[in-house]
Write an enzyme that holds these catalytic residues in place. Structure first.
Site, PDB file in Angstrom:
ATOM      1  N   TYR A   1       0.918   6.886  15.872  1.00  0.00           N
ATOM      2  CA  TYR A   1      -0.054   5.850  15.516  1.00  0.00           C
ATOM      3  C   TYR A   1      -1.468   6.389  15.714  1.00  0.00           C
ATOM      4  O   TYR A   1      -2.347   6.215  14.864  1.00  0.00           O
ATOM      5  CB  TYR A   1       0.186   4.609  16.392  1.00  0.00           C
ATOM      6  CG  TYR A   1      -0.762   3.460  16.119  1.00  0.00           C
ATOM      7  CD1 TYR A   1      -0.587   2.637  15.008  1.00  0.00           C
ATOM      8  CD2 TYR A   1      -1.826   3.192  16.982  1.00  0.00           C
ATOM      9  CE1 TYR A   1      -1.452   1.575  14.772  1.00  0.00           C
ATOM     10  CE2 TYR A   1      -2.690   2.137  16.753  1.00  0.00           C
ATOM     11  CZ  TYR A   1      -2.504   1.334  15.647  1.00  0.00           C
ATOM     12  OH  TYR A   1      -3.361   0.283  15.410  1.00  0.00           O
ATOM     13  N   GLY A   2      -1.687   7.059  16.860  1.00  0.00           N
ATOM     14  CA  GLY A   2      -3.013   7.609  17.153  1.00  0.00           C
ATOM     15  C   GLY A   2      -3.460   8.616  16.104  1.00  0.00           C
ATOM     16  O   GLY A   2      -4.604   8.574  15.633  1.00  0.00           O
TER      17      GLY A   2
ATOM     18  N   ILE B   1       0.819  -1.220   0.000  1.00  0.00           N
ATOM     19  CA  ILE B   1       0.000   0.000   0.000  1.00  0.00           C
ATOM     20  C   ILE B   1       0.853   1.270   0.000  1.00  0.00           C
ATOM     21  O   ILE B   1       0.321   2.359  -0.204  1.00  0.00           O
ATOM     22  CB  ILE B   1      -1.053   0.017   1.140  1.00  0.00           C
ATOM     23  CG1 ILE B   1      -0.410   0.200   2.510  1.00  0.00           C
ATOM     24  CG2 ILE B   1      -1.916  -1.232   1.106  1.00  0.00           C
ATOM     25  CD1 ILE B   1      -1.436   0.594   3.594  1.00  0.00           C
TER      26      ILE B   1
ATOM     27  N   PHE C   1       5.140   1.539  15.454  1.00  0.00           N
ATOM     28  CA  PHE C   1       6.442   1.426  16.109  1.00  0.00           C
ATOM     29  C   PHE C   1       6.214   0.858  17.509  1.00  0.00           C
ATOM     30  O   PHE C   1       5.189   1.129  18.138  1.00  0.00           O
ATOM     31  CB  PHE C   1       7.101   2.812  16.218  1.00  0.00           C
ATOM     32  CG  PHE C   1       7.746   3.259  14.948  1.00  0.00           C
ATOM     33  CD1 PHE C   1       9.120   3.143  14.771  1.00  0.00           C
ATOM     34  CD2 PHE C   1       6.982   3.787  13.909  1.00  0.00           C
ATOM     35  CE1 PHE C   1       9.721   3.553  13.590  1.00  0.00           C
ATOM     36  CE2 PHE C   1       7.578   4.201  12.731  1.00  0.00           C
ATOM     37  CZ  PHE C   1       8.951   4.076  12.566  1.00  0.00           C
ATOM     38  N   LYS C   2       7.162   0.077  17.985  1.00  0.00           N
ATOM     39  CA  LYS C   2       7.067  -0.438  19.350  1.00  0.00           C
ATOM     40  C   LYS C   2       7.250   0.727  20.327  1.00  0.00           C
ATOM     41  O   LYS C   2       7.947   1.711  20.005  1.00  0.00           O
ATOM     42  CB  LYS C   2       8.161  -1.494  19.609  1.00  0.00           C
ATOM     43  CG  LYS C   2       8.048  -2.714  18.699  1.00  0.00           C
ATOM     44  CD  LYS C   2       6.844  -3.575  19.048  1.00  0.00           C
ATOM     45  CE  LYS C   2       6.716  -4.741  18.087  1.00  0.00           C
ATOM     46  NZ  LYS C   2       5.340  -5.170  17.881  1.00  0.00           N
TER      47      LYS C   2
ATOM     48  N   ARG D   1      -3.833 -10.338  19.918  1.00  0.00           N
ATOM     49  CA  ARG D   1      -2.492 -10.933  19.967  1.00  0.00           C
ATOM     50  C   ARG D   1      -1.910 -11.102  18.564  1.00  0.00           C
ATOM     51  O   ARG D   1      -2.249 -12.047  17.849  1.00  0.00           O
ATOM     52  CB  ARG D   1      -2.554 -12.325  20.622  1.00  0.00           C
ATOM     53  CG  ARG D   1      -2.754 -12.315  22.113  1.00  0.00           C
ATOM     54  CD  ARG D   1      -2.614 -13.713  22.707  1.00  0.00           C
ATOM     55  NE  ARG D   1      -3.597 -14.671  22.220  1.00  0.00           N
ATOM     56  CZ  ARG D   1      -4.854 -14.774  22.659  1.00  0.00           C
ATOM     57  NH1 ARG D   1      -5.296 -13.947  23.591  1.00  0.00           N
ATOM     58  NH2 ARG D   1      -5.670 -15.688  22.179  1.00  0.00           N
TER      59      ARG D   1
HETATM   60  P1  NAP Z   1       0.489  -7.221  12.209  1.00  0.00           P
HETATM   61  O1  NAP Z   1       0.363  -8.589  12.751  1.00  0.00           O
HETATM   62  O2  NAP Z   1       1.735  -6.449  12.413  1.00  0.00           O
HETATM   63  O3  NAP Z   1       0.106  -7.255  10.657  1.00  0.00           O
HETATM   64  C1  NAP Z   1       0.153  -6.115   9.881  1.00  0.00           C
HETATM   65  C2  NAP Z   1      -0.004  -6.528   8.437  1.00  0.00           C
HETATM   66  O4  NAP Z   1       0.053  -5.326   7.631  1.00  0.00           O
HETATM   67  C3  NAP Z   1       1.124  -7.436   7.956  1.00  0.00           C
HETATM   68  O5  NAP Z   1       0.605  -8.381   7.046  1.00  0.00           O
HETATM   69  C4  NAP Z   1       2.051  -6.462   7.253  1.00  0.00           C
HETATM   70  O6  NAP Z   1       2.857  -7.063   6.244  1.00  0.00           O
HETATM   71  C5  NAP Z   1       1.021  -5.551   6.618  1.00  0.00           C
HETATM   72  N1  NAP Z   1       1.594  -4.301   6.095  1.00  0.00           N
HETATM   73  C6  NAP Z   1       2.322  -3.368   6.745  1.00  0.00           C
HETATM   74  N2  NAP Z   1       2.697  -2.412   5.877  1.00  0.00           N
HETATM   75  C7  NAP Z   1       2.199  -2.758   4.664  1.00  0.00           C
HETATM   76  C8  NAP Z   1       2.254  -2.186   3.380  1.00  0.00           C
HETATM   77  N3  NAP Z   1       2.927  -1.040   3.135  1.00  0.00           N
HETATM   78  N4  NAP Z   1       1.604  -2.794   2.367  1.00  0.00           N
HETATM   79  C9  NAP Z   1       0.919  -3.935   2.583  1.00  0.00           C
HETATM   80  N5  NAP Z   1       0.865  -4.552   3.761  1.00  0.00           N
HETATM   81  C10 NAP Z   1       1.493  -3.963   4.801  1.00  0.00           C
HETATM   82  O7  NAP Z   1      -0.654  -6.267  12.824  1.00  0.00           O
HETATM   83  P2  NAP Z   1      -2.180  -6.559  13.216  1.00  0.00           P
HETATM   84  O8  NAP Z   1      -2.258  -6.437  14.691  1.00  0.00           O
HETATM   85  O9  NAP Z   1      -2.684  -7.751  12.528  1.00  0.00           O
HETATM   86  O10 NAP Z   1      -2.856  -5.236  12.624  1.00  0.00           O
HETATM   87  C11 NAP Z   1      -3.775  -5.241  11.536  1.00  0.00           C
HETATM   88  C12 NAP Z   1      -4.535  -3.927  11.573  1.00  0.00           C
HETATM   89  O11 NAP Z   1      -5.270  -3.829  12.798  1.00  0.00           O
HETATM   90  C13 NAP Z   1      -3.629  -2.698  11.539  1.00  0.00           C
HETATM   91  O12 NAP Z   1      -4.234  -1.696  10.756  1.00  0.00           O
HETATM   92  C14 NAP Z   1      -3.588  -2.257  12.997  1.00  0.00           C
HETATM   93  O13 NAP Z   1      -3.289  -0.905  13.139  1.00  0.00           O
HETATM   94  C15 NAP Z   1      -4.996  -2.594  13.442  1.00  0.00           C
HETATM   95  N6  NAP Z   1      -5.176  -2.756  14.881  1.00  0.00           N
HETATM   96  C16 NAP Z   1      -4.569  -3.750  15.554  1.00  0.00           C
HETATM   97  C17 NAP Z   1      -4.792  -3.895  16.926  1.00  0.00           C
HETATM   98  C18 NAP Z   1      -4.180  -5.008  17.724  1.00  0.00           C
HETATM   99  O14 NAP Z   1      -4.399  -5.057  18.950  1.00  0.00           O
HETATM  100  N7  NAP Z   1      -3.416  -5.905  17.126  1.00  0.00           N
HETATM  101  C19 NAP Z   1      -5.642  -3.003  17.607  1.00  0.00           C
HETATM  102  C20 NAP Z   1      -6.259  -1.984  16.870  1.00  0.00           C
HETATM  103  C21 NAP Z   1      -6.047  -1.884  15.505  1.00  0.00           C
HETATM  104  P3  NAP Z   1       4.378  -7.560   6.547  1.00  0.00           P
HETATM  105  O15 NAP Z   1       4.272  -8.915   7.184  1.00  0.00           O
HETATM  106  O16 NAP Z   1       4.975  -7.570   5.191  1.00  0.00           O
HETATM  107  O17 NAP Z   1       5.006  -6.538   7.470  1.00  0.00           O
END
Ligand code: NAP
Length: 276
Positions: A193-194, A63, A94-95, A231
């Site tokens: 992030y926020g 993206i 970011f962590k 998770r």
């Molecule tokens: P994740 O495990 O880190 O997965 C993120 C995914 O996005 C990975 O497949 C990553 O691909 C992909 N990605 C990152 N940059 C990209 C790019 N430029 N083009 C295409 N793909 C890209 O995180 P997640 O927790 O599943 O998060 C998914 C969504 O939920 C995010 O939008 C996050 O902000 C949102 N969210 C998560 C939580 C939570 O508690 N986990 C809470 C609220 C919202 P790679 O493997 O190649 O890096």
């Protein structure tokens, strides 16, 4: 050209995106595209689903890369004449202990979470077919970050008349303000992030309004949502929800019945509309 309904999930090689594809493979009557920026990670994820007896298709999508978005757009146009379901899930964070300067974190985070998501929408929304569904994965952090903005910014982000150009200007200003170390003075919260997720939620509200104005008869439903604390590699092992549980609200919004006229233009968590 295929008449098969088609669903596309971004950032789906792992985490919540992968779980959304898994659920769509079980519940969506049509082709489901697992997209990933890295083809080998994407293909591996498709193979993992295959071992579960599920059939997802793969297409590359970074993206951050306009060319990659346009290749997918042209593919969907040619093969399906559009698309039925779009889940904008890809995102980065970011962590907490990352030592990268805040201005760098702001630029990099906004680039993917806001500008990348917006570019996908710009290219793919015109292709969404009548009765289609669009789900933009935001976060409850967008609400808390909104509450930490100055009154002036809050008013702008809650406005029912803010335009996409104005939103882009504000998101660009945030990044510029962090570079000049004046973001707090300018009313921004201390979370890149926020702010990026404020951008995703407000963008969704604007896009829903535009659909009302320009494609009213098409019955497309577009919403932002929070998956909960899940998770994944992003949120770590202590989060209470499994990825499959995190997928529930995005999938609910992606599969709203064709006679539903709401929710639309809302911010949804736990399948419930939240006040913005
Ligand atoms: P994740 O495990 O880190 O997965 C993120 C995914 O996005 C990975 O497949 C990553 O691909 C992909 N990605 C990152 N940059 C990209 C790019 N430029 N083009 C295409 N793909 C890209 O995180 P997640 O927790 O599943 O998060 C998914 C969504 O939920 C995010 O939008 C996050 O902000 C949102 N969210 C998560 C939580 C939570 O508690 N986990 C809470 C609220 C919202 P790679 O493997 O190649 O890096």
């Amino acid at each position: 050209m295929s008449n098969m309904p088609v669903a596309v999930v971004t950032g789906a090689n792992k985490g919540i995106g992968f779980a959304i594809v898994r659920a769509l493979c079980k519940q969506f009557q049509g082709d489901v595209y697992l997209t990933a920026r890295d083809p080998s990670r994407g293909q591996e994820a498709v193979a993992k689903l295959q071992r579960e007896g599920l059939c997802a298709l793969f297409h590359q999508l970074d993206i951050d890369d306009l060319q990659s978005i346009r290749v997918l757009r042209d593919f969907l146009k040619e093969k399906y004449g559009g698309l039925n379901v779009l889940v904008n899930n890809a995102g980065i964070a970011f962590k907490v202990h990352d030592t990268a300067p805040f201005a760098v974190q702001a630029e990099v985070t906004l680039k993917t979470n806001f500008f990348g998501t917006r570019n996908v929408c710009t290219e793919l929304l015109p292709l969404v077919k009548p009765y289609g569904k669009v789900v933009n994965v935001s976060s409850m952090v967008s609400s808390s970050a909104l509450g930490s903005c100055s009154q002036e910014l809050q008013q702008k982000f809650r406005s029912d008349t803010i335009t996409e150009d104005e939103l882009v200007e504000l998101m660009t200003k945030f990044v510029e303000d962090t570079k000049k170390s004046v973001h707090e003075k300018e009313g921004w919260p201390n979370t890149a992030y926020g702010v990026s997720k404020i951008g995703v939620t407000v963008l969704s509200r604007i896009q829903a309004r535009m659909l009302n104005e320009k494609r009213k008869g098409d019955h497309i439903l577009l919403n932002a949502c929070c998956p909960g604390w899940v998770r994944t590699d992003m949120a770590g092992p202590k989060a209470p929800k499994s990825p499959d549980e995190g997928a529930e609200t995005p999938v609910y919004l992606a599969l709203l019945p064709s006679d539903a006229d709401s929710p639309h233009g809302q911010f949804v968590s736990n399948k419930t509309v939240r006040t913005w």
